[in-house]
Motif scaffolding. Structure first.
Motif, PDB file in Angstrom:
ATOM      1  N   ALA A  54      29.812  42.734  39.087  1.00  0.00           N
ATOM      2  CA  ALA A  54      31.169  42.230  38.888  1.00  0.00           C
ATOM      3  C   ALA A  54      32.012  43.231  38.103  1.00  0.00           C
ATOM      4  CB  ALA A  54      31.119  40.884  38.172  1.00  0.00           C
ATOM      5  N   ARG A  55      31.444  43.833  37.059  1.00  0.00           N
ATOM      6  CA  ARG A  55      32.165  44.843  36.287  1.00  0.00           C
ATOM      7  C   ARG A  55      32.501  46.050  37.157  1.00  0.00           C
ATOM      8  NH1 ARG A  55      34.228  44.151  31.007  1.00  0.00           N
ATOM      9  NH2 ARG A  55      32.834  42.837  29.792  1.00  0.00           N
ATOM     10  N   GLU A  58      35.301  45.196  39.426  1.00  0.00           N
ATOM     11  CA  GLU A  58      36.535  45.076  38.652  1.00  0.00           C
ATOM     12  C   GLU A  58      37.260  46.420  38.582  1.00  0.00           C
ATOM     13  OE1 GLU A  58      37.857  43.743  34.113  1.00  0.00           O
ATOM     14  OE2 GLU A  58      35.751  43.727  34.713  1.00  0.00           O
ATOM     15  N   HIS A  59      36.506  47.496  38.401  1.00  0.00           N
ATOM     16  CA  HIS A  59      37.124  48.822  38.340  1.00  0.00           C
ATOM     17  C   HIS A  59      37.385  49.391  39.728  1.00  0.00           C
ATOM     18  CE1 HIS A  59      36.035  50.029  33.957  1.00  0.00           C
ATOM     19  NE2 HIS A  59      37.267  49.592  34.061  1.00  0.00           N
ATOM     20  N   ASP A  62      40.080  46.910  41.443  1.00  0.00           N
ATOM     21  CA  ASP A  62      41.134  46.346  40.605  1.00  0.00           C
ATOM     22  C   ASP A  62      41.159  44.825  40.715  1.00  0.00           C
ATOM     23  OD1 ASP A  62      43.179  46.418  38.762  1.00  0.00           O
ATOM     24  OD2 ASP A  62      44.752  46.587  40.274  1.00  0.00           O
ATOM     25  N   LEU A  63      39.961  44.225  40.718  1.00  0.00           N
ATOM     26  CA  LEU A  63      39.845  42.769  40.785  1.00  0.00           C
ATOM     27  C   LEU A  63      39.848  42.176  39.387  1.00  0.00           C
ATOM     28  CD1 LEU A  63      37.040  42.012  43.423  1.00  0.00           C
ATOM     29  CD2 LEU A  63      39.449  41.439  43.609  1.00  0.00           C
ATOM     30  N   PRO A  64      40.476  41.016  39.193  1.00  0.00           N
ATOM     31  CA  PRO A  64      40.271  40.312  37.920  1.00  0.00           C
ATOM     32  C   PRO A  64      38.791  40.001  37.735  1.00  0.00           C
ATOM     33  CG  PRO A  64      42.090  39.343  39.154  1.00  0.00           C
ATOM     34  CD  PRO A  64      41.409  40.304  40.079  1.00  0.00           C
ATOM     35  N   ARG A  65      38.323  40.070  36.498  1.00  0.00           N
ATOM     36  CA  ARG A  65      36.894  39.895  36.253  1.00  0.00           C
ATOM     37  C   ARG A  65      36.382  38.563  36.792  1.00  0.00           C
ATOM     38  NH1 ARG A  65      34.994  40.273  30.189  1.00  0.00           N
ATOM     39  NH2 ARG A  65      36.215  42.175  30.435  1.00  0.00           N
ATOM     40  N   GLN A  66      37.147  37.502  36.589  1.00  0.00           N
ATOM     41  CA  GLN A  66      36.695  36.202  37.040  1.00  0.00           C
ATOM     42  C   GLN A  66      36.558  36.164  38.563  1.00  0.00           C
ATOM     43  OE1 GLN A  66      39.196  32.947  35.833  1.00  0.00           O
ATOM     44  NE2 GLN A  66      37.751  31.382  36.491  1.00  0.00           N
ATOM     45  N   ALA A  68      35.928  38.709  40.533  1.00  0.00           N
ATOM     46  CA  ALA A  68      34.750  39.496  40.896  1.00  0.00           C
ATOM     47  C   ALA A  68      33.463  38.717  40.637  1.00  0.00           C
ATOM     48  CB  ALA A  68      34.739  40.808  40.110  1.00  0.00           C
ATOM     49  N   GLU A  69      33.402  38.012  39.528  1.00  0.00           N
ATOM     50  CA  GLU A  69      32.203  37.227  39.218  1.00  0.00           C
ATOM     51  C   GLU A  69      32.001  36.099  40.218  1.00  0.00           C
ATOM     52  OE1 GLU A  69      32.978  36.075  35.227  1.00  0.00           O
ATOM     53  OE2 GLU A  69      32.177  37.935  34.350  1.00  0.00           O
TER      54      GLU A  69
END
Length: 409
Positions: A54-55, A58-59, A62-66, A68-69
């Motif tokens: 997920a991290r 995110e990079h 450019d996804l919001p962390r939530q 991606a999780e």
């Protein structure tokens, strides 16, 4: 399709086009999930230096962390995995994964079917999955949820067996957020014991105080607001307050020497707040004043090779220069950060401002194990070079979330 084509197309054509685009989008997202699970199985740490997929997403995207999780968590239910000890983990809903890659299932539909299968006894799971998928071909996710509830009521009429657990942790939540106006908003909820203790402390501090100037005319809310401020002072002065970044908890006030002398101008309070220079002079009567000479490159501070750990003086200079974690996009304030040697101390790197950058623990670890690099640019500020897989040109990036000093040159 152009705007004119949309205006001229028949409604059926537009609906068919949207259906095809949604199917393509869903198919692509399902494929992304499959690749993400594959990366997780191979080891995202070994491949890219990130501690979770997920991290990494995110990079990369450019996804919001939530978001991606959620994507990774959903994909784990549809594809087989591998446990920490190498044991294969079968997919909860493998047939759903197949249909999802064909673009025929929305995310709410996938989540609905997975939720039902999670509560379905193992011996009935394959048949229930096929029944729900067959019904999903001509129904929405709410209808499938209703069918799943009826199936579970038949298969598990008494519900899931309760799990014996330890008593739950007390219900305590608190958020403290600064608005653009400079006003801080406090919201929270506490268990009965904590609430009773907080009420007793604030009641004691919020009593009316008659003075020589007359009675106390503050409203109850004003008195409790002042009581909260007094409680913070008592906590900050407590010898039992834990250390933070090697020092006692404190709020740094940054002001130019000229403004401090004249009392005209503004000072930076903490990480983002501001107070008048006159207020800063009042605080200076009751605090430790530490002068820091900062040129355009902040070059004078230097303790050479004598120390590996960043001493308080240089740490404060880092606070003033970087204003928080310097990694692009990170909002962590200085008190949550640590000094990172750009050229490692073990390799001869000095403990001086020009060889240090302020980073939070997460991005500090990321920098040590991934393809990111950091350097001090010509203007004396840190900039980061992304790994090749993220940007083949490795164009330098900076964190523009932290506000600079109001009196910076």
């Amino acid at each position: 399709m152009t705007t004119n084509a949309v205006w001229n197309a028949e409604p059926e054509v537009l609906a068919d086009l949207l259906g095809e685009l949604f199917a393509l989008m869903r198919s692509c997202e399902a494929a992304i999930g499959a690749v993400a699970v594959g990366i997780e199985q191979r080891g995202v740490m070994e491949l890219f230096g990130y501690r979770s997929v997920a991290r990494f997403l995110e990079h990369l995207a450019d996804l919001p962390r939530q978001a991606a999780e959620v994507l990774v968590k959903r994909a784990r239910q549809l594809h087989p995995g591998v446990g920490l000890d190498g044991t294969p983990i079968p997919a909860l809903a493998p047939e759903v994964g197949v249909v999802a890659r064909e673009g025929r299932l929305s995310n709410p539909m996938i989540d609905t079917i997975v939720s039902v299968l999670r509560d379905t006894p193992l011996e009935h799971r394959d048949r229930v999955e096929r029944d729900l998928l067959g019904f999903a071909a001509d129904a929405g996710h709410k209808q499938v949820a209703a069918l799943g509830a009826r199936i579970l009521a038949h298969l598990v009429p008494d519900g899931q067996e309760p799990v014996e657990t330890e008593p739950g942790r007390p219900d305590r939540e608190l958020s403290l957020r600064r608005k653009r106006s400079g006003v801080w908003e406090l919201h929270g909820r506490f268990d009965d014991e904590t609430g009773a203790r907080a009420s007793a402390v604030l009641d004691a501090l919020a009593q009316r105080r008659a003075t020589d100037e007359g009675p106390d005319l503050r409203s109850p809310m004003e008195r409790y607001g002042d009581a909260f401020s007094d409680a913070m002072d008592l906590a900050a002065n407590s010898p039992e307050l834990p250390m933070q970044a090697g020092e006692r908890a404190h709020v740094m006030v940054a002001i130019s020497l000229e403004d401090l002398k004249t009392g005209i101008g503004t000072a930076l309070l903490g990480d983002t707040g501001t107070i008048s220079a006159a207020e800063a002079r009042l605080h200076a009567c009751d605090c430790m004043v530490i002068p820091a000479v900062l040129g355009s490159h902040s070059e004078p501070l230097d303790v050479g090779r004598l120390r590996r750990l960043v001493p308080p003086g240089i740490r404060r200079a880092l606070y003033l220069r970087d204003r928080g974690c310097a990694f692009p996009g990170c909002h962590r304030p200085p008190r949550h950060c640590q000094g990172h040697h750009i050229r490692h101390w073990s390799e001869g790197g000095p403990t001086e401002l020009g060889n240090l950058v302020l980073m939070c623990a997460h991005h500090h670890r990321l920098l040590h194990r991934s393809g990111w690099d950091v350097r001090i640019a010509a203007d004396g500020l840190p900039e980061f070079l992304p790994p090749v897989w993220l940007d083949r040109r490795r164009k330098p990036r900076r964190n523009n979330l932290h506000e600079p000093l109001p009196f910076a040159a």
